[in-house]
Design a protein around this motif. Structure first.
Motif, short mmCIF file in Angstrom:
data_model
loop_
_atom_site.label_atom_id
_atom_site.label_comp_id
_atom_site.label_asym_id
_atom_site.label_seq_id
_atom_site.Cartn_x
_atom_site.Cartn_y
_atom_site.Cartn_z
N ASP A 168 -9.48 -4.63 -5.50
CA ASP A 168 -8.62 -3.65 -6.15
C ASP A 168 -8.58 -2.38 -5.31
OD1 ASP A 168 -8.48 -5.52 -8.12
OD2 ASP A 168 -9.55 -4.35 -9.64
N SER A 169 -7.46 -1.68 -5.36
CA SER A 169 -7.30 -0.43 -4.62
C SER A 169 -7.12 0.72 -5.59
CB SER A 169 -6.09 -0.50 -3.69
OG SER A 169 -6.22 -1.55 -2.76
N GLY A 173 -6.43 -3.40 4.04
CA GLY A 173 -6.70 -3.52 2.62
C GLY A 173 -7.18 -4.93 2.33
N ALA A 214 -5.43 6.25 -0.46
CA ALA A 214 -5.83 5.03 -1.15
C ALA A 214 -7.12 4.52 -0.54
CB ALA A 214 -4.73 3.97 -1.05
N TRP A 215 -7.99 3.97 -1.38
CA TRP A 215 -9.26 3.42 -0.92
C TRP A 215 -9.61 2.21 -1.76
CZ3 TRP A 215 -8.63 7.70 -3.91
CH2 TRP A 215 -9.29 7.74 -5.15
N GLN A 216 -10.71 1.55 -1.41
CA GLN A 216 -11.15 0.41 -2.18
C GLN A 216 -12.56 0.62 -2.71
OE1 GLN A 216 -9.87 -2.87 0.59
NE2 GLN A 216 -8.37 -3.31 -1.01
N ILE A 220 -8.17 3.46 3.02
CA ILE A 220 -7.46 2.43 3.77
C ILE A 220 -6.13 2.96 4.29
CG2 ILE A 220 -8.58 0.52 2.56
CD1 ILE A 220 -6.03 0.20 0.90
N THR A 242 0.83 -1.20 0.00
CA THR A 242 0.00 0.00 0.00
C THR A 242 0.87 1.25 0.00
OG1 THR A 242 -1.76 -1.16 1.20
CG2 THR A 242 -1.81 1.25 1.24
N ALA A 302 -6.07 5.04 -5.86
CA ALA A 302 -5.33 6.08 -5.14
C ALA A 302 -5.27 7.35 -5.97
CB ALA A 302 -3.91 5.61 -4.80
#
Length: 301
Positions: free
Chosen positions: A257-258, A253, A278-280, A287, A218, A260
């Motif tokens: 998929d992530s 996480g 970053a997020w999902q 996250i 991450t 950003a």
């Protein structure tokens, strides 16, 4: 007749160290990272050089995210060596200060020390170097949550044995990451608008039981996103040099998929401050977030 209860005695320290050596993160195993020496709350490790770790093919310099992931994993080893091995840990925050670029072609070593453990938090510092610890490539400080989940490393995690499978970096022609093998290895690609996407894959797993994405992956994703954002917004062709990066981990996480994005906070003549997130599945619930500084490359660099 007396019932006999199974022994709950903690393992010997050597048994604990052997468990840590073979029951680590998926990415840690695939990267080839190995623990060379150990002591209570202290770990020495080596990451063998691989061409796939390069962040800029023009210079041959290792991607900063490789160093970040190595230090995160090494700090985790030190924390487990300060505990009994049964308690799950998770990175809360990680600060990396890059002292100098890693010399291409040489292995990277790390020395991590867990210097304090409270009921819920472990505090660690680490140094990454190549030839001498007194000449670091990067230094790190980190905080880990103790009892972060219900998994037990000594029981739940699979044993990794033998040589790891090779990490591949698919060719990208004239694409966004044509000169960054490590970004291609992680599968990072352009998303909608100014976002980047890191697809979930087995190679980026940290805790294989949950499974959860490796904190270092991450961090590498956030740093890559910031690099691309700075290059795009400033119209420069050479990737900037990382100076420092602080990552705050807000939630695990998951096997998704992530995404950003990043933005420039302040720009000077040579130094740029940035922030990234970053997020999902929900952009309002990141996250992880990061803040850091880059140095812009000059022609003479």
């Amino acid at each position: 007749m007396t019932d006999t209860q199974p022994s709950t005695a903690p393992p010997s320290f050597d048994a604990l160290a052997e468990a840590i050596r073979h029951r680590r993160s998926v990415y840690g195993h695939l990267s080839g990272l190995r623990m060379d020496r150990y002591a209570p709350g202290e770990a020495w490790s080596t990451l063998p050089y691989r061409p796939v770790f390069v962040g800029d093919s023009d210079t041959g310099v290792i991607h900063g995210g490789v160093v970040t992931a190595m230090l995160d994993e090494s700090c985790g080893m030190a924390v487990q060596l300060a505990l009994d091995g049964t308690r799950a840990i998770a990175t809360l925050d990680l600060r990396i200060d890059y002292q100098k670029p890693a010399t291409p072609g040489l292995d990277i070593k790390a020395h991590a020390v867990c210097f304090r453990v409270t009921r819920s938090i472990a505090f660690v510092r680490a140094t990454a170097y190549q030839e001498q610890e007194s000449e670091p490539v990067a230094t790190a400080t980190a905080c880990f949550m103790v009892d972060a989940n219900r998994t037990n490393m000594l029981v739940d995690r699979p044993v990794f044995a033998g040589e790891p499978a090779p990490l591949e970096a698919p060719e990208d022609g004239g694409g966004l990451f044509a000169s960054s093998p490590f970004a291609r290895c992680l599968g990072i690609r352009a998303g909608e608008g100014d976002t980047l996407v890191m697809p979930f894959s087995q190679r980026i797993i940290g805790n294989p039981v949950l499974p959860a994405i490796h904190g270092g992956m991450t961090g590498a994703f956030l740093e890559t996103t910031a690099i691309i954002t700075v290059m795009r917004e400033l119209g420069v062709s050479a990737p900037p040099k990382p100076i420092g990066l602080t990552i705050n981990y807000l939630r695990s996480g998951r096997a998704l998929d992530s995404m950003a994005s990043a933005s420039i906070v302040k720009q000077g003549r040579r130094v740029v401050a940035f922030e990234a997130r970053a997020w999902q599945d929900d952009a309002t619930k990141p996250i992880a977030t990061a803040f850091g500084h880059f140095m812009l490359r000059q022609e003479q660099d």
